[in-house]
Design an enzyme around this catalytic site. Sequence first.
Site, PDB file in Angstrom:
ATOM      1  N   ARG A  29       0.708  -1.162   0.093  1.00  0.00           N
ATOM      2  CA  ARG A  29       0.055   0.029   0.033  1.00  0.00           C
ATOM      3  C   ARG A  29       0.842   1.198   0.029  1.00  0.00           C
ATOM      4  O   ARG A  29       0.323   2.384   0.513  1.00  0.00           O
ATOM      5  CB  ARG A  29      -0.968   0.100   1.252  1.00  0.00           C
ATOM      6  CG  ARG A  29      -2.337  -1.044   0.986  1.00  0.00           C
ATOM      7  CD  ARG A  29      -3.127  -0.214   0.130  1.00  0.00           C
ATOM      8  NE  ARG A  29      -4.446  -1.025   0.035  1.00  0.00           N
ATOM      9  CZ  ARG A  29      -5.426  -0.671  -0.620  1.00  0.00           C
ATOM     10  NH1 ARG A  29      -5.281   0.475  -1.283  1.00  0.00           N
ATOM     11  NH2 ARG A  29      -6.549  -1.445  -0.808  1.00  0.00           N
ATOM     12  N   ARG A  33      -1.992   4.862   4.322  1.00  0.00           N
ATOM     13  CA  ARG A  33      -2.605   5.897   5.042  1.00  0.00           C
ATOM     14  C   ARG A  33      -2.339   6.000   6.666  1.00  0.00           C
ATOM     15  O   ARG A  33      -2.815   6.943   7.453  1.00  0.00           O
ATOM     16  CB  ARG A  33      -4.258   5.612   5.121  1.00  0.00           C
ATOM     17  CG  ARG A  33      -4.792   5.585   3.683  1.00  0.00           C
ATOM     18  CD  ARG A  33      -6.139   5.541   3.759  1.00  0.00           C
ATOM     19  NE  ARG A  33      -6.724   5.617   2.229  1.00  0.00           N
ATOM     20  CZ  ARG A  33      -7.330   4.712   1.708  1.00  0.00           C
ATOM     21  NH1 ARG A  33      -7.136   3.619   2.156  1.00  0.00           N
ATOM     22  NH2 ARG A  33      -7.696   4.756   0.537  1.00  0.00           N
ATOM     23  N   ARG A  42      -0.860  14.973   2.893  1.00  0.00           N
ATOM     24  CA  ARG A  42      -1.977  14.722   2.384  1.00  0.00           C
ATOM     25  C   ARG A  42      -3.008  16.066   2.688  1.00  0.00           C
ATOM     26  O   ARG A  42      -4.031  16.269   2.228  1.00  0.00           O
ATOM     27  CB  ARG A  42      -2.807  13.497   2.556  1.00  0.00           C
ATOM     28  CG  ARG A  42      -2.173  12.428   1.639  1.00  0.00           C
ATOM     29  CD  ARG A  42      -2.682  12.539   0.392  1.00  0.00           C
ATOM     30  NE  ARG A  42      -4.084  11.973   0.239  1.00  0.00           N
ATOM     31  CZ  ARG A  42      -5.042  12.850  -0.151  1.00  0.00           C
ATOM     32  NH1 ARG A  42      -5.014  13.988  -0.146  1.00  0.00           N
ATOM     33  NH2 ARG A  42      -6.159  12.235  -0.394  1.00  0.00           N
ATOM     34  N   ASP A  80      -0.906   5.541  -8.962  1.00  0.00           N
ATOM     35  CA  ASP A  80      -2.233   5.135  -8.732  1.00  0.00           C
ATOM     36  C   ASP A  80      -2.720   4.283 -10.305  1.00  0.00           C
ATOM     37  O   ASP A  80      -2.406   4.764 -10.955  1.00  0.00           O
ATOM     38  CB  ASP A  80      -3.515   5.976  -8.480  1.00  0.00           C
ATOM     39  CG  ASP A  80      -4.750   5.360  -8.003  1.00  0.00           C
ATOM     40  OD1 ASP A  80      -4.990   4.981  -6.746  1.00  0.00           O
ATOM     41  OD2 ASP A  80      -5.630   5.219  -8.920  1.00  0.00           O
ATOM     42  N   TYR A 156     -13.565  -0.070 -13.484  1.00  0.00           N
ATOM     43  CA  TYR A 156     -13.731   1.305 -13.085  1.00  0.00           C
ATOM     44  C   TYR A 156     -14.225   2.311 -14.127  1.00  0.00           C
ATOM     45  O   TYR A 156     -15.174   2.963 -13.687  1.00  0.00           O
ATOM     46  CB  TYR A 156     -12.265   1.703 -12.567  1.00  0.00           C
ATOM     47  CG  TYR A 156     -12.089   1.345 -11.152  1.00  0.00           C
ATOM     48  CD1 TYR A 156     -12.709   1.768 -10.062  1.00  0.00           C
ATOM     49  CD2 TYR A 156     -10.838   0.525 -10.798  1.00  0.00           C
ATOM     50  CE1 TYR A 156     -12.094   1.388  -8.877  1.00  0.00           C
ATOM     51  CE2 TYR A 156     -10.602   0.061  -9.524  1.00  0.00           C
ATOM     52  CZ  TYR A 156     -11.268   0.677  -8.494  1.00  0.00           C
ATOM     53  OH  TYR A 156     -10.818   0.467  -7.093  1.00  0.00           O
TER      54      TYR A 156
END
Length: 290
Positions: A29, A33, A42, A80, A156
């Site tokens: 990842r 986060r 961020r 991404d 998507y």
Amino acid sequence: MTFPPLKNDLLLRAARGEETERAPVWVMRQAGRYLPEFRKVRESHEFFEVCRTPELATEVTIQPIRRYSGLLDAAIIFSDILVIPQAMGMEVEMKPGPYFPDPLNTPADIAKLTKDVDVNKELGYVFEAITMTRNALKGEVPLIGFCGAPWTLFAYMVEGGGSKTFQKAKTWLFQYPQESEKLLMRIADVCVDFLVGQVKAGAQLLQVFDSWAGELAPHHFQQFSFPTLQHISSGVRQKLASEGIPAVPMTLFAKGANHALSQLAEQGGYDVLGIDWLDSESRSWYHTRS
């Protein structure tokens, strides 16, 4: 292009099928986060702004390496999978998950996509970030580049974001099978160029993420996803070879497609296969190309 000598090649040796002293560890990842320093970045920068700004992408890529120095065996470039739909002319926002204001509703909408994608123009910021990050890492660990797999990106682009049922994307496969196959292969071609560009920029291992592979029935995986995955692995190797660039190891993570692991191992063309938590640990699916 010259980079600092690599000090830790454990991941690359493992990917080549060599015996290693232990299993390599890296954070899939990216910055994650959970890291406070990532969350600090961020606070003042939108997600895709970080992706598109090489200095910011470099910073958040090396954050876990800096924090856990000596404990991680690779870094993965901060980017991404949805930068490919963006490069193909689609708008993608994070709200906070991915959102496409104008998804592909019918095959007629395919005409809205960019016909010939110039990855150097559209995704050059990723290549810049990779080169910058390779230098910033100072050879501490190798750098992984990646892209999303065509079926996952297709889902998507048609759904307009994440989905629990994938009704729209699956409806396309039933109602417009030929158009779906053409679009999937068109996405695969962009993936090939994107991954080749990442190697040229300094990526030392490539990973393809088919996050929604498990949403396909086995026969639909065979028809719509597997050919594109083969196309990517063979296309990347052929293009690199044609330009005299040494190949790098390639990893495929087809999440949920455990029914196809044998076929992917034997015919997929990847050096390493990732497995998800639903696959039994007793089944050895680590595969090395001979």
